[in-house]
Write a protein that holds these residues in place. Sequence first.
Motif, PDB file in Angstrom:
ATOM      1  N   ARG A  19     -21.756 -93.052 -45.522  1.00  0.00           N
ATOM      2  CA  ARG A  19     -23.005 -93.757 -45.868  1.00  0.00           C
ATOM      3  C   ARG A  19     -23.792 -94.123 -44.604  1.00  0.00           C
ATOM      4  O   ARG A  19     -25.026 -93.999 -44.570  1.00  0.00           O
ATOM      5  CB  ARG A  19     -22.688 -95.014 -46.670  1.00  0.00           C
ATOM      6  N   HIS A  20     -23.082 -94.561 -43.573  1.00  0.00           N
ATOM      7  CA  HIS A  20     -23.732 -94.934 -42.315  1.00  0.00           C
ATOM      8  C   HIS A  20     -24.466 -93.734 -41.721  1.00  0.00           C
ATOM      9  O   HIS A  20     -25.612 -93.844 -41.268  1.00  0.00           O
ATOM     10  CB  HIS A  20     -22.669 -95.471 -41.346  1.00  0.00           C
ATOM     11  N   ILE A  21     -23.826 -92.575 -41.733  1.00  0.00           N
ATOM     12  CA  ILE A  21     -24.462 -91.366 -41.196  1.00  0.00           C
ATOM     13  C   ILE A  21     -25.722 -91.028 -41.991  1.00  0.00           C
ATOM     14  O   ILE A  21     -26.784 -90.730 -41.421  1.00  0.00           O
ATOM     15  CB  ILE A  21     -23.468 -90.184 -41.229  1.00  0.00           C
ATOM     16  N   ILE A  22     -25.615 -91.063 -43.313  1.00  0.00           N
ATOM     17  CA  ILE A  22     -26.763 -90.713 -44.167  1.00  0.00           C
ATOM     18  C   ILE A  22     -27.939 -91.652 -43.899  1.00  0.00           C
ATOM     19  O   ILE A  22     -29.105 -91.220 -43.847  1.00  0.00           O
ATOM     20  CB  ILE A  22     -26.354 -90.762 -45.652  1.00  0.00           C
ATOM     21  N   GLU A  23     -27.656 -92.928 -43.712  1.00  0.00           N
ATOM     22  CA  GLU A  23     -28.728 -93.916 -43.555  1.00  0.00           C
ATOM     23  C   GLU A  23     -29.249 -94.013 -42.123  1.00  0.00           C
ATOM     24  O   GLU A  23     -30.331 -94.570 -41.897  1.00  0.00           O
ATOM     25  CB  GLU A  23     -28.222 -95.293 -44.000  1.00  0.00           C
ATOM     26  N   HIS A  24     -28.514 -93.498 -41.150  1.00  0.00           N
ATOM     27  CA  HIS A  24     -28.878 -93.676 -39.736  1.00  0.00           C
ATOM     28  C   HIS A  24     -30.047 -92.767 -39.368  1.00  0.00           C
ATOM     29  O   HIS A  24     -29.984 -91.549 -39.570  1.00  0.00           O
ATOM     30  CB  HIS A  24     -27.675 -93.363 -38.841  1.00  0.00           C
ATOM     31  N   PRO A  25     -31.115 -93.305 -38.796  1.00  0.00           N
ATOM     32  CA  PRO A  25     -32.304 -92.488 -38.513  1.00  0.00           C
ATOM     33  C   PRO A  25     -32.101 -91.456 -37.416  1.00  0.00           C
ATOM     34  O   PRO A  25     -32.892 -90.502 -37.329  1.00  0.00           O
ATOM     35  CB  PRO A  25     -33.355 -93.531 -38.093  1.00  0.00           C
ATOM     36  N   ALA A  38     -10.690 -83.000 -56.455  1.00  0.00           N
ATOM     37  CA  ALA A  38     -11.625 -83.749 -57.295  1.00  0.00           C
ATOM     38  C   ALA A  38     -12.914 -84.093 -56.554  1.00  0.00           C
ATOM     39  O   ALA A  38     -13.933 -84.406 -57.190  1.00  0.00           O
ATOM     40  CB  ALA A  38     -10.957 -85.034 -57.794  1.00  0.00           C
ATOM     41  N   LYS A  39     -12.898 -84.038 -55.228  1.00  0.00           N
ATOM     42  CA  LYS A  39     -14.090 -84.360 -54.449  1.00  0.00           C
ATOM     43  C   LYS A  39     -14.840 -83.123 -53.970  1.00  0.00           C
ATOM     44  O   LYS A  39     -16.043 -83.196 -53.679  1.00  0.00           O
ATOM     45  CB  LYS A  39     -13.704 -85.223 -53.238  1.00  0.00           C
ATOM     46  N   VAL A  40     -14.144 -82.011 -53.842  1.00  0.00           N
ATOM     47  CA  VAL A  40     -14.784 -80.778 -53.370  1.00  0.00           C
ATOM     48  C   VAL A  40     -15.911 -80.374 -54.319  1.00  0.00           C
ATOM     49  O   VAL A  40     -15.754 -80.380 -55.543  1.00  0.00           O
ATOM     50  CB  VAL A  40     -13.747 -79.646 -53.252  1.00  0.00           C
ATOM     51  N   GLY A  41     -17.066 -80.059 -53.735  1.00  0.00           N
ATOM     52  CA  GLY A  41     -18.231 -79.641 -54.513  1.00  0.00           C
ATOM     53  C   GLY A  41     -19.145 -80.771 -54.923  1.00  0.00           C
ATOM     54  O   GLY A  41     -20.232 -80.518 -55.441  1.00  0.00           O
ATOM     55  N   ARG A  42     -18.739 -82.009 -54.688  1.00  0.00           N
ATOM     56  CA  ARG A  42     -19.585 -83.153 -55.065  1.00  0.00           C
ATOM     57  C   ARG A  42     -20.521 -83.517 -53.924  1.00  0.00           C
ATOM     58  O   ARG A  42     -20.193 -83.343 -52.738  1.00  0.00           O
ATOM     59  CB  ARG A  42     -18.716 -84.351 -55.447  1.00  0.00           C
ATOM     60  N   ASP A  43     -21.698 -84.024 -54.262  1.00  0.00           N
ATOM     61  CA  ASP A  43     -22.686 -84.380 -53.254  1.00  0.00           C
ATOM     62  C   ASP A  43     -22.184 -85.560 -52.410  1.00  0.00           C
ATOM     63  O   ASP A  43     -21.517 -86.475 -52.912  1.00  0.00           O
ATOM     64  CB  ASP A  43     -24.015 -84.760 -53.900  1.00  0.00           C
ATOM     65  N   GLU A  52     -29.305 -91.256 -54.390  1.00  0.00           N
ATOM     66  CA  GLU A  52     -30.191 -90.121 -54.103  1.00  0.00           C
ATOM     67  C   GLU A  52     -29.408 -88.987 -53.464  1.00  0.00           C
ATOM     68  O   GLU A  52     -28.849 -89.145 -52.377  1.00  0.00           O
ATOM     69  CB  GLU A  52     -31.330 -90.540 -53.183  1.00  0.00           C
ATOM     70  N   PRO A  53     -29.318 -87.814 -54.081  1.00  0.00           N
ATOM     71  CA  PRO A  53     -28.522 -86.706 -53.532  1.00  0.00           C
ATOM     72  C   PRO A  53     -28.999 -86.291 -52.146  1.00  0.00           C
ATOM     73  O   PRO A  53     -30.186 -86.362 -51.826  1.00  0.00           O
ATOM     74  CB  PRO A  53     -28.737 -85.580 -54.545  1.00  0.00           C
ATOM     75  N   THR A  54     -28.041 -85.827 -51.358  1.00  0.00           N
ATOM     76  CA  THR A  54     -28.343 -85.366 -50.001  1.00  0.00           C
ATOM     77  C   THR A  54     -28.495 -83.849 -49.937  1.00  0.00           C
ATOM     78  O   THR A  54     -29.060 -83.327 -48.970  1.00  0.00           O
ATOM     79  CB  THR A  54     -27.224 -85.771 -49.034  1.00  0.00           C
ATOM     80  N   GLY A  55     -27.938 -83.154 -50.921  1.00  0.00           N
ATOM     81  CA  GLY A  55     -27.904 -81.702 -50.849  1.00  0.00           C
ATOM     82  C   GLY A  55     -26.726 -81.177 -50.055  1.00  0.00           C
ATOM     83  O   GLY A  55     -26.526 -79.962 -49.946  1.00  0.00           O
ATOM     84  N   ILE A  56     -25.914 -82.067 -49.481  1.00  0.00           N
ATOM     85  CA  ILE A  56     -24.724 -81.682 -48.732  1.00  0.00           C
ATOM     86  C   ILE A  56     -23.513 -81.951 -49.623  1.00  0.00           C
ATOM     87  O   ILE A  56     -23.288 -83.090 -50.045  1.00  0.00           O
ATOM     88  CB  ILE A  56     -24.592 -82.481 -47.426  1.00  0.00           C
ATOM     89  N   THR A  57     -22.756 -80.900 -49.922  1.00  0.00           N
ATOM     90  CA  THR A  57     -21.598 -81.062 -50.790  1.00  0.00           C
ATOM     91  C   THR A  57     -20.305 -80.953 -49.995  1.00  0.00           C
ATOM     92  O   THR A  57     -20.237 -80.268 -48.968  1.00  0.00           O
ATOM     93  CB  THR A  57     -21.599 -80.013 -51.908  1.00  0.00           C
ATOM     94  N   ALA A  58     -19.279 -81.626 -50.485  1.00  0.00           N
ATOM     95  CA  ALA A  58     -17.992 -81.662 -49.789  1.00  0.00           C
ATOM     96  C   ALA A  58     -17.262 -80.330 -49.932  1.00  0.00           C
ATOM     97  O   ALA A  58     -17.348 -79.650 -50.956  1.00  0.00           O
ATOM     98  CB  ALA A  58     -17.130 -82.790 -50.357  1.00  0.00           C
ATOM     99  N   THR A  59     -16.519 -79.992 -48.887  1.00  0.00           N
ATOM    100  CA  THR A  59     -15.747 -78.754 -48.861  1.00  0.00           C
ATOM    101  C   THR A  59     -14.392 -79.015 -48.227  1.00  0.00           C
ATOM    102  O   THR A  59     -14.238 -79.961 -47.440  1.00  0.00           O
ATOM    103  CB  THR A  59     -16.484 -77.652 -48.076  1.00  0.00           C
ATOM    104  N   ASP A  60     -13.411 -78.179 -48.558  1.00  0.00           N
ATOM    105  CA  ASP A  60     -12.125 -78.232 -47.868  1.00  0.00           C
ATOM    106  C   ASP A  60     -11.954 -77.024 -46.946  1.00  0.00           C
ATOM    107  O   ASP A  60     -10.852 -76.746 -46.464  1.00  0.00           O
ATOM    108  CB  ASP A  60     -10.974 -78.305 -48.871  1.00  0.00           C
ATOM    109  N   ASP A  61     -13.051 -76.320 -46.694  1.00  0.00           N
ATOM    110  CA  ASP A  61     -13.047 -75.110 -45.858  1.00  0.00           C
ATOM    111  C   ASP A  61     -13.324 -75.502 -44.405  1.00  0.00           C
ATOM    112  O   ASP A  61     -14.480 -75.723 -44.016  1.00  0.00           O
ATOM    113  CB  ASP A  61     -14.115 -74.137 -46.369  1.00  0.00           C
ATOM    114  N   LEU A  62     -12.274 -75.597 -43.609  1.00  0.00           N
ATOM    115  CA  LEU A  62     -12.418 -76.017 -42.213  1.00  0.00           C
ATOM    116  C   LEU A  62     -13.289 -75.042 -41.424  1.00  0.00           C
ATOM    117  O   LEU A  62     -14.131 -75.461 -40.629  1.00  0.00           O
ATOM    118  CB  LEU A  62     -11.037 -76.144 -41.570  1.00  0.00           C
TER     119      LEU A  62
END
Length: 357
Positions: A19-25, A38-43, A52-62
């Motif tokens: 959240r801090h990263i998303i909000e930081h200018p 359960a978290k992979v693929g979620r915004d 408000e969606p970021t368009g960045i989704t979680a991945t487990d692909d290093l």
Amino acid sequence: MTYRVIQFSTGNVGQHSLRHIIEHPDLELVGVHASSPAKVGRDAAELCGMSEPTGITATDDLKALLDLGADCVVYTSQGETRGPGALDEITAFLRAGTNVVASSMVWLVNPDAADKWLRDPLEAACLEGGSTMYVNGIDPGFSGDMLPFAALSLCQSATSVLVQEVFDYGSYDDAEFTGVSFGFGLTPEQDPPVMFLPGVLRSIWGGPVAHLAECLGVELDELRERHETWVTPTVIECTMMRVEPGQVAAVRFAVEGIKDGEPVIVMEHVNRLTQAAAPDWPYPPDGRGGVHRVVVTGRPGVEINAHVGSGDLDQNDGGVIATAAKVVNAVAAVCAARPGLVALRDLPIDQVHGLMR
């Protein structure tokens, strides 16, 4: 300047750093790692409670995250319980030229004191990628480096330094790691938890004690560990867990820097489950649920009590938010630092740009 940042993990600390990263200018979120299917693929916004969606989704692909070529990764995954796996992930980013700020791998708060199995591959990866790694948090971290130096800056002389975390962990929902590590819910007859095995306390807090001694010009004779437990006579029910009569509901432990037979630099924890536990041990002042305190004995003598959380915010929620902030706020400074493993002493103190909104 805007820095492109990856958040690695979305657990207790990671959801707040995300959240801090998303909000930081001055920061741009470009990737999120999640190990849970359960978290992979979620915004990213959904994973940290934002609407408000970021368009960045979680991945487990290093590899996909490495290929982003980000400036920095905020690594908050629980590395202490899976050292080799965490080391592989971190060194991959460093070799790729992505800087790392981390709240885990706490042995590296003072990297000079870390064991070679950890330090050597990380330094080699930094050299290969021209990258930098910094580990900090609230404790170990702030309470044992920035806070005592603030107090000592007001002193003409000092004869001893006591650093304490005195916290009620009852409202902290982390029985799987903190609860197990501290031995809450065990009986005195059971095998000791990992935290109290010989050498473990020293491996975590010995580095900060040694760093403080070095900065003060004190040559310590030895480092000593001590710990004790408090067993509840009645049931204690709290968010962390249910503790039955005869089980451990509070712990007190320390690493002491010894000079001429006396402890001169001490880093101590007093952690209890609810305010009912260990009534004879120290409590935070003013009825607070937690405090990070430094007491310097000397001329004039200084005591600083730092509290996280205000208003209705619980002290444990405040603690994880502050832990996340401690590393996210360092992103710009770490990206500008020399390659290698760095500590607080290697970075500028003003790691707060872009916070006012």
